[in-house]
Motif scaffolding. Structure first.
Motif, mmCIF file in Angstrom:
data_model
loop_
_atom_site.group_PDB
_atom_site.id
_atom_site.type_symbol
_atom_site.label_atom_id
_atom_site.label_comp_id
_atom_site.label_asym_id
_atom_site.label_seq_id
_atom_site.Cartn_x
_atom_site.Cartn_y
_atom_site.Cartn_z
ATOM 1 N N VAL A 70 0.839 -1.204 0.000
ATOM 2 C CA VAL A 70 0.000 0.000 0.000
ATOM 3 C C VAL A 70 0.874 1.255 0.000
ATOM 4 O O VAL A 70 0.609 2.221 -0.734
ATOM 5 N N ALA A 71 1.929 1.260 0.830
ATOM 6 C CA ALA A 71 2.807 2.430 0.922
ATOM 7 C C ALA A 71 3.544 2.680 -0.384
ATOM 8 O O ALA A 71 3.675 3.822 -0.835
ATOM 9 N N GLY A 72 4.045 1.627 -1.008
ATOM 10 C CA GLY A 72 4.731 1.784 -2.287
ATOM 11 C C GLY A 72 3.802 2.285 -3.366
ATOM 12 O O GLY A 72 4.170 3.137 -4.182
ATOM 13 N N HIS A 73 2.587 1.765 -3.371
ATOM 14 C CA HIS A 73 1.599 2.209 -4.358
ATOM 15 C C HIS A 73 1.262 3.679 -4.147
ATOM 16 O O HIS A 73 1.125 4.445 -5.122
ATOM 17 N N ALA A 74 1.140 4.105 -2.889
ATOM 18 C CA ALA A 74 0.846 5.514 -2.591
ATOM 19 C C ALA A 74 1.968 6.421 -3.093
ATOM 20 O O ALA A 74 1.720 7.508 -3.623
ATOM 21 N N ALA A 75 3.216 5.975 -2.953
ATOM 22 C CA ALA A 75 4.356 6.785 -3.400
ATOM 23 C C ALA A 75 4.387 6.944 -4.910
ATOM 24 O O ALA A 75 4.916 7.937 -5.419
ATOM 25 N N ASP A 76 3.816 5.988 -5.640
ATOM 26 C CA ASP A 76 3.800 6.068 -7.095
ATOM 27 C C ASP A 76 2.540 6.733 -7.641
ATOM 28 O O ASP A 76 2.542 7.239 -8.774
ATOM 29 N N ARG A 77 1.466 6.749 -6.867
ATOM 30 C CA ARG A 77 0.206 7.294 -7.356
ATOM 31 C C ARG A 77 -0.033 8.739 -6.931
ATOM 32 O O ARG A 77 -0.720 9.496 -7.622
ATOM 33 N N PHE A 78 0.482 9.149 -5.781
ATOM 34 C CA PHE A 78 0.244 10.495 -5.266
ATOM 35 C C PHE A 78 1.532 11.317 -5.302
ATOM 36 O O PHE A 78 2.622 10.773 -5.467
ATOM 37 N N GLU A 79 1.374 12.634 -5.130
ATOM 38 C CA GLU A 79 2.536 13.519 -5.130
ATOM 39 C C GLU A 79 3.444 13.149 -3.959
ATOM 40 O O GLU A 79 3.037 13.215 -2.800
ATOM 41 N N ARG A 80 4.662 12.790 -4.272
ATOM 42 C CA ARG A 80 5.528 12.190 -3.259
ATOM 43 C C ARG A 80 5.858 13.126 -2.114
ATOM 44 O O ARG A 80 5.921 12.732 -0.958
ATOM 45 N N LYS A 81 6.068 14.409 -2.409
ATOM 46 C CA LYS A 81 6.426 15.319 -1.324
ATOM 47 C C LYS A 81 5.240 15.539 -0.385
ATOM 48 O O LYS A 81 5.442 15.781 0.811
ATOM 49 N N ARG A 82 4.004 15.424 -0.887
ATOM 50 C CA ARG A 82 2.835 15.544 -0.018
ATOM 51 C C ARG A 82 2.702 14.323 0.891
ATOM 52 O O ARG A 82 2.301 14.442 2.049
ATOM 53 N N VAL A 83 3.035 13.169 0.364
ATOM 54 C CA VAL A 83 3.037 11.966 1.189
ATOM 55 C C VAL A 83 4.031 12.118 2.339
ATOM 56 O O VAL A 83 3.733 11.811 3.497
ATOM 57 N N VAL A 84 5.229 12.622 2.006
ATOM 58 C CA VAL A 84 6.253 12.825 3.035
ATOM 59 C C VAL A 84 5.776 13.833 4.083
ATOM 60 O O VAL A 84 5.938 13.618 5.295
ATOM 61 N N GLN A 85 5.164 14.922 3.640
ATOM 62 C CA GLN A 85 4.669 15.942 4.565
ATOM 63 C C GLN A 85 3.642 15.378 5.535
ATOM 64 O O GLN A 85 3.706 15.630 6.751
ATOM 65 N N LEU A 86 2.682 14.632 5.023
ATOM 66 C CA LEU A 86 1.643 14.057 5.890
ATOM 67 C C LEU A 86 2.257 13.124 6.933
ATOM 68 O O LEU A 86 1.828 13.112 8.093
ATOM 69 N N CYS A 87 3.242 12.369 6.521
ATOM 70 C CA CYS A 87 3.910 11.461 7.467
ATOM 71 C C CYS A 87 4.643 12.238 8.555
ATOM 72 O O CYS A 87 4.586 11.873 9.741
ATOM 73 N N GLN A 88 5.331 13.312 8.186
ATOM 74 C CA GLN A 88 6.037 14.121 9.180
ATOM 75 C C GLN A 88 5.071 14.770 10.161
ATOM 76 O O GLN A 88 5.359 14.869 11.362
ATOM 77 N N LEU A 89 3.914 15.206 9.686
ATOM 78 C CA LEU A 89 2.911 15.789 10.579
ATOM 79 C C LEU A 89 2.354 14.738 11.528
ATOM 80 O O LEU A 89 2.115 15.021 12.720
ATOM 81 N N ALA A 90 2.128 13.520 11.042
ATOM 82 C CA ALA A 90 1.641 12.441 11.901
ATOM 83 C C ALA A 90 2.671 12.094 12.978
ATOM 84 O O ALA A 90 2.325 11.845 14.144
ATOM 85 N N GLU A 91 3.948 12.086 12.596
ATOM 86 C CA GLU A 91 5.015 11.808 13.567
ATOM 87 C C GLU A 91 5.089 12.908 14.616
ATOM 88 O O GLU A 91 5.292 12.633 15.814
#
Length: 408
Positions: A70-91
Motif C-alpha cells: 500500500v505504501a509503495g503504491h501511494a508513493a507512485d500514485r500520489f505527489e511524493r512530497k505531499r506523502v512525506v509531509q503528511l507522514c512528518q505531521l503524523a510523527e
C-alpha cells in the motif's frame, strides 16, 4: 532532472530542490534518533527488560510488513512530497502525545508501544516516497554523490541527536519528545518547498500504475537487486546491536543516558567521515565486491564491540561499523534507484524499505530475544560472526552482484 547541471558536491548544495530535501530529511533523522534514545531508555528504565527493548523494534517493524504494498503504491500514485509531509505531521502529533503524557506522568509501557506503532506506520509511507524523490531532484549522473551527501547530512543529525537526546532525558524525560515535535514540524514545512519538474507519464507507467505487486516482480527478475537488498536484510538482522546499547551502557560499560547517546552517535561519526570521502571520491570500480567487503568489515566491527569492556574501544568499533555500513548503503541505494524506472520507484522502494526495516527493527527484536536467552555478549558475538558468514554465502549465491563493476 537536468542533464546540464554541474554534479560537484558544492554545486549540489547550491541546487535548491536538493538543499530543501537535504534539510528536511536531516531533521526527520534528527527527530527519529532522539526518539530512539528516549523510548529505549524510558522502556528499559520502566521495565528493566531486554525482551521489552527488543519488542520496540518488532512493534515499529510490523506496520512496514503490513503496509509495504500500500505504501509503495501511494508513493507512485500520489505527489511524493505531499506523502512525506503528511507522514512528518503524523510523527509530530505522536511525539506531542508522548511529550505531554510523559510530562503529566501517566505514560504507560503500552502507550509507548502504541505510539511506536503509529510512528512505524508513518515511516512505512514516508521512506519509499522520500527515496523515490531523490532521483527526481538530482542532476543526471550525480545520484551516487547526492546519496553520499544526503547520508552524510543525516548522519550529522544522527551524531547530534542521540547525544542531545540523552542529555535532554537527564534534564527531564519529556524534553526529548517536545524537541522532536519541533523538528518534524519544521521538516514538513521544508518538504513543501521542494520543487519537482513535471514528469511526462510513460507508456509503461500506464500499464503498471495500478499493479501494487509490480515492485516485487521487478526485484525478483533482477538478481543483482534481489541480492543487494536481501544481503542487507540478513546481514544486519544478525549483526545489529542497537537494541542492546542501553544494556551495554548501564551494565557493561557502566555509563548513563548521556553515555548511551554517545554510543548511539558513534556509528554516525564513522558514517559521516566515510560520506565525506564518498562525496569527494565516488566509487567507480568493483562496485559489487566493495559492497561485500563493507559488510564483512561491519560484521568484524560488531564482534569487536561485543567483546569490548572499554568505552573508547566500543566507540571506535561502532564508528568502524558505521563507516562500513555507509559504503554499503550508498552502493545499495544508487544501484536500486538507477536500475528502477521512475513509475515503479515507490513500490520497489517500499519493498526495499521492508528489507531495511526487517534488518534494523526486526533485528532489534532478534537481539533482545537472543540476549535474554544466551546473554548479551554471546548474542552480539554470534550476530557479528553471522553477518560475515552471510556476506561470504551471498558472494556465492549472487555472482552477478559480485561482478557489478560500475553504477553510473
Amino acid at each position: 532532472m537536468s542533464s546540464t547541471m554541474p554534479v560537484g558536491a558544492r554545486d549540489l548544495l547550491r541546487y535548491a530542490p536538493f538543499l530543501f530535501f537535504l534539510l528536511s530529511r536531516s531533521l526527520s533523522r534528527f527527530a527519529s534518533q532522539i526518539a530512539a534514545v528516549a523510548i529505549g531508555w524510558q522502556i528499559y528504565d520502566i521495565t528493566g527488560s531486554a525482551f521489552d527493548l527488543g519488542m520496540v523494534g518488532l512493534v515499529q517493524f510490523l506496520p512496514t510488513a503490513l503496509l509495504v504494498f500500500v505504501a509503495g503504491h501511494a508513493a507512485d500514485r500520489f505527489e511524493r512530497k505531499r506523502v512525506v509531509q503528511l507522514c512528518q505531521l503524523a510523527e509530530a502529533a505522536t511525539a506531542l502525545f508522548l511529550a505531554v503524557s510523559t510530562f503529566a506522568g501517566w505514560l504507560t509501557v503500552t502507550q509507548i508501544f502504541i505510539a511506536t506503532f503509529v510512528i512505524g506506520i508513518a515511516g512505512a509511507f514516508e521512506s519509499p516516497a522520500t527515496a523515490a524523490l531523490l532521483p527526481l531532484i538530482t542532476p543526471k549522473g550525480s545520484l551516487q554523490r547526492a546519496t553520499a551527501i544526503s547520508s552524510g547530512a543525516a548522519q550529522v543529525a544522527t551524531i547530534t541527536g542521540p547525544a542531545l537526546g540523552g542529555l535532554a532525558y537527564v534534564l527531564t524525560p519529556s524534553l526529548p519528545y517536545f524537541v522532536i515535535v519541533v523538528f518534524w514540524l519544521v521538516g514538513a514545512v521544508l518538504t513543501g518547498f521542494i520543487h519537482i519538474a513535471k514528469q511526462e507519464p510513460s507508456k509503461a507507467e500506464s500499464v503498471v500504475a495500478d499493479d501494487i505487486f509490480a515492485g516485487v516482480r521487478f526485484i525478483r527478475n533482477n538478481p543483482a537487486i534481489l541480492g543487494t537488498i536481501s544481503l542487507d536484510l540478513f546481514a544486519v538482522l544478525l549483526g545489529g546491536v542497537t537494541a542492546l546499547l542501553p544494556i551495554y551502557a548501564r551494565d557493561i560499560l557502566e555509563t548513563g543516558p548521556l553515555g548511551l547517546g554517545i554510543l548511539r552517535a558513534a556509528p554516525a561519526v564513522g558514517a559521516l567521515l566515510m560520506t565525506i570521502v564518498l562525496a569527494r571520491y565516488v566509487i567507480n570500480r568493483h562496485i559489487g565486491l566493495r559492497m561485500f567487503q563493507a559488510v564483512i568489515v561491519f560484521g568484524a566491527a560488531t564482534v569487536i564491540f561485543a567483546l569490548s569492556q572499554w568505552m573508547w574501544l566500543s566507540v571506535l568499533a561502532l564508528a568502524m561499523l558505521g563507516a562500513a555500513d555507509t559504503i554499503s548503503v550508498v552502493i545499495r541505494f544508487s544501484l536500486v534507484q538507477l536500475s528502477t524506472p521512475d513509475e515503479m520507484r515507490g513500490r520497489v522502494g517500499a519493498v526495499n524499505f521492508l528489507f531495511i526495516n526487517a534488518s534494523n527493527q526486526l533485528g532489534q527484536f532478534e537481539s533482545g530475544v537472543t540476549a535474554a536467552l544466551f546473554g548479551v555478549v554471546p548474542a552480539a558475538v554470534l550476530g557479528g560472526v553471522g553477518t560475515i558468514a552471510i556476506a561470504l554465502l551471498w558472494m556465492k549465491l549472487f555472482p552477478s552482484l559480485r561482478k557489478v563493476e560500475r553504477l553510473e
